[in-house]
Design a protein around this motif. Structure first.
Motif, PDB file in Angstrom:
ATOM      1  N   THR A  57       0.820  -1.212   0.000  1.00  0.00           N
ATOM      2  CA  THR A  57       0.000   0.000   0.000  1.00  0.00           C
ATOM      3  C   THR A  57       0.852   1.259   0.000  1.00  0.00           C
ATOM      4  OG1 THR A  57      -0.108  -0.039   2.414  1.00  0.00           O
ATOM      5  CG2 THR A  57      -1.873  -1.159   1.209  1.00  0.00           C
ATOM      6  N   VAL A  58       2.188   1.079  -0.021  1.00  0.00           N
ATOM      7  CA  VAL A  58       3.083   2.229   0.037  1.00  0.00           C
ATOM      8  C   VAL A  58       3.560   2.622  -1.372  1.00  0.00           C
ATOM      9  CG1 VAL A  58       5.269   3.094   0.914  1.00  0.00           C
ATOM     10  CG2 VAL A  58       3.825   1.615   2.355  1.00  0.00           C
ATOM     11  N   GLN A  59       4.102   1.643  -2.080  1.00  0.00           N
ATOM     12  CA  GLN A  59       4.633   1.911  -3.410  1.00  0.00           C
ATOM     13  C   GLN A  59       3.543   1.715  -4.467  1.00  0.00           C
ATOM     14  OE1 GLN A  59       7.680   3.025  -4.000  1.00  0.00           O
ATOM     15  NE2 GLN A  59       8.222   2.947  -1.840  1.00  0.00           N
ATOM     16  N   ALA A  60       3.295   2.731  -5.263  1.00  0.00           N
ATOM     17  CA  ALA A  60       2.267   2.628  -6.298  1.00  0.00           C
ATOM     18  C   ALA A  60       2.719   1.764  -7.460  1.00  0.00           C
ATOM     19  CB  ALA A  60       1.888   4.018  -6.799  1.00  0.00           C
ATOM     20  N   MET A  61       4.038   1.745  -7.696  1.00  0.00           N
ATOM     21  CA  MET A  61       4.556   1.009  -8.842  1.00  0.00           C
ATOM     22  C   MET A  61       5.115  -0.341  -8.407  1.00  0.00           C
ATOM     23  SD  MET A  61       4.923   0.964 -12.036  1.00  0.00           S
ATOM     24  CE  MET A  61       5.612  -0.416 -12.950  1.00  0.00           C
ATOM     25  N   CYS A  62       4.846  -1.366  -9.215  1.00  0.00           N
ATOM     26  CA  CYS A  62       5.361  -2.697  -8.911  1.00  0.00           C
ATOM     27  C   CYS A  62       6.860  -2.746  -9.159  1.00  0.00           C
ATOM     28  CB  CYS A  62       4.649  -3.744  -9.770  1.00  0.00           C
ATOM     29  SG  CYS A  62       4.839  -3.477 -11.560  1.00  0.00           S
ATOM     30  N   VAL A  63       7.493  -3.753  -8.586  1.00  0.00           N
ATOM     31  CA  VAL A  63       8.913  -3.993  -8.816  1.00  0.00           C
ATOM     32  C   VAL A  63       9.085  -5.439  -9.234  1.00  0.00           C
ATOM     33  CG1 VAL A  63       9.661  -2.232  -7.189  1.00  0.00           C
ATOM     34  CG2 VAL A  63       9.304  -4.577  -6.387  1.00  0.00           C
ATOM     35  N   MET A  64      10.222  -5.734  -9.876  1.00  0.00           N
ATOM     36  CA  MET A  64      10.469  -7.092 -10.338  1.00  0.00           C
ATOM     37  C   MET A  64      11.557  -7.766  -9.509  1.00  0.00           C
ATOM     38  SD  MET A  64       9.996  -6.999 -14.464  1.00  0.00           S
ATOM     39  CE  MET A  64      11.056  -5.597 -14.803  1.00  0.00           C
ATOM     40  N   SER A  65      11.500  -7.546  -8.224  1.00  0.00           N
ATOM     41  CA  SER A  65      12.416  -8.210  -7.307  1.00  0.00           C
ATOM     42  C   SER A  65      11.697  -9.399  -6.684  1.00  0.00           C
ATOM     43  CB  SER A  65      12.867  -7.245  -6.214  1.00  0.00           C
ATOM     44  OG  SER A  65      13.504  -6.129  -6.775  1.00  0.00           O
ATOM     45  N   PRO A  66      12.147 -10.607  -6.926  1.00  0.00           N
ATOM     46  CA  PRO A  66      11.429 -11.792  -6.427  1.00  0.00           C
ATOM     47  C   PRO A  66      11.166 -11.771  -4.926  1.00  0.00           C
ATOM     48  CG  PRO A  66      13.128 -12.456  -7.981  1.00  0.00           C
ATOM     49  CD  PRO A  66      13.326 -10.994  -7.727  1.00  0.00           C
ATOM     50  N   HIS A  67      12.090 -11.206  -4.144  1.00  0.00           N
ATOM     51  CA  HIS A  67      11.932 -11.267  -2.692  1.00  0.00           C
ATOM     52  C   HIS A  67      10.755 -10.431  -2.203  1.00  0.00           C
ATOM     53  CE1 HIS A  67      14.321  -7.512  -2.956  1.00  0.00           C
ATOM     54  NE2 HIS A  67      13.697  -7.202  -1.852  1.00  0.00           N
ATOM     55  N   GLU A  68      10.213  -9.548  -3.045  1.00  0.00           N
ATOM     56  CA  GLU A  68       9.066  -8.720  -2.650  1.00  0.00           C
ATOM     57  C   GLU A  68       7.757  -9.517  -2.669  1.00  0.00           C
ATOM     58  OE1 GLU A  68      10.987  -4.971  -2.027  1.00  0.00           O
ATOM     59  OE2 GLU A  68       8.947  -5.645  -1.624  1.00  0.00           O
ATOM     60  N   TYR A  69       7.752 -10.614  -3.391  1.00  0.00           N
ATOM     61  CA  TYR A  69       6.500 -11.302  -3.691  1.00  0.00           C
ATOM     62  C   TYR A  69       6.110 -12.313  -2.622  1.00  0.00           C
ATOM     63  CZ  TYR A  69       6.381  -8.968  -8.137  1.00  0.00           C
ATOM     64  OH  TYR A  69       6.300  -7.992  -9.110  1.00  0.00           O
ATOM     65  N   ASP A  70       4.831 -12.292  -2.276  1.00  0.00           N
ATOM     66  CA  ASP A  70       4.314 -13.130  -1.197  1.00  0.00           C
ATOM     67  C   ASP A  70       3.789 -14.475  -1.694  1.00  0.00           C
ATOM     68  OD1 ASP A  70       2.867 -10.096  -0.031  1.00  0.00           O
ATOM     69  OD2 ASP A  70       4.683 -11.051   0.738  1.00  0.00           O
ATOM     70  N   TYR A  71       3.137 -14.466  -2.827  1.00  0.00           N
ATOM     71  CA  TYR A  71       2.497 -15.680  -3.338  1.00  0.00           C
ATOM     72  C   TYR A  71       3.062 -16.021  -4.711  1.00  0.00           C
ATOM     73  CZ  TYR A  71      -0.906 -14.355   0.240  1.00  0.00           C
ATOM     74  OH  TYR A  71      -1.514 -14.000   1.418  1.00  0.00           O
ATOM     75  N   TRP A  72       3.261 -17.304  -4.930  1.00  0.00           N
ATOM     76  CA  TRP A  72       3.840 -17.800  -6.175  1.00  0.00           C
ATOM     77  C   TRP A  72       3.012 -18.954  -6.721  1.00  0.00           C
ATOM     78  CZ3 TRP A  72       8.273 -15.956  -8.600  1.00  0.00           C
ATOM     79  CH2 TRP A  72       8.984 -14.982  -7.889  1.00  0.00           C
ATOM     80  N   GLY A  73       2.958 -19.022  -8.051  1.00  0.00           N
ATOM     81  CA  GLY A  73       2.379 -20.186  -8.695  1.00  0.00           C
ATOM     82  C   GLY A  73       3.420 -21.281  -8.833  1.00  0.00           C
ATOM     83  N   GLN A  74       2.976 -22.408  -9.386  1.00  0.00           N
ATOM     84  CA  GLN A  74       3.854 -23.576  -9.508  1.00  0.00           C
ATOM     85  C   GLN A  74       4.699 -23.540 -10.775  1.00  0.00           C
ATOM     86  OE1 GLN A  74       0.753 -23.512 -10.482  1.00  0.00           O
ATOM     87  NE2 GLN A  74       0.823 -24.503 -12.499  1.00  0.00           N
ATOM     88  N   GLY A  75       4.350 -22.665 -11.702  1.00  0.00           N
ATOM     89  CA  GLY A  75       5.120 -22.517 -12.927  1.00  0.00           C
ATOM     90  C   GLY A  75       4.533 -23.282 -14.101  1.00  0.00           C
ATOM     91  N   THR A  76       4.810 -22.773 -15.290  1.00  0.00           N
ATOM     92  CA  THR A  76       4.401 -23.443 -16.521  1.00  0.00           C
ATOM     93  C   THR A  76       5.568 -23.389 -17.504  1.00  0.00           C
ATOM     94  OG1 THR A  76       2.693 -23.545 -18.253  1.00  0.00           O
ATOM     95  CG2 THR A  76       3.350 -21.348 -17.528  1.00  0.00           C
TER      96      THR A  76
END
Length: 127
Positions: free
Chosen positions: A102-121
């Motif tokens: 809720t702080v940063q309006a813009m997304c980032v592409m740093s994996p460590h920021e992400y909470d939920y992940w899919g299994q991959g395709t």
């Protein structure tokens, strides 16, 4: 149960196209930034693209700019990655991920920021 499920991967010839989907369940994507990542054998996971929760701003890795397009449909709780002009070097397992910020309006592409992940395709580009 919180879950992200990717689909749409496969084998495609160089120059071809694929659209990946990322369906969320157990939570609403409305307030989450969404990212797509990929990992090739023997390589680190890298950010491909992300789309913000607020104004749908997007960002892309230089290697995919002009070829990939990220989008989201909050009414379907789903994100997408349209991949055109595919190259053999795009071959990898593709993951979608989401994080709440809720702080940063813009997304980032740093994996460590992400909470939920899919299994991959798996995406394979080969003739």
């Amino acid at each position: 149960q919180v879950q992200l499920v990717e689909s749409g991967g496969g084998l495609v010839q160089p120059g071809g196209s694929l659209m990946l989907s990322c369906a969320a369940s157990g939570f609403t994507l409305d307030y989450y930034h969404i990212g797509w990542f990929r990992q090739a054998p023997g390589k680190e996971r890298e950010g491909v693209s992300c789309i913000s929760s607020s104004d749908f701003s997007t960002d892309y890795a230089d290697s995919v700019k002009g070829r990939f397009t990220i989008s989201r449909d909050n009414t379907k709780n789903t994100a997408y990655l349209q991949m055109n002009s595919l190259k053999p070097e795009d071959t990898a397992v593709y993951f979608c991920a989401a994080y709440f910020d809720t702080v940063q309006a813009m997304c980032v592409m740093s994996p460590h920021e992400y909470d939920y992940w899919g299994q991959g395709t798996q995406v394979t580009v080969s003739s």
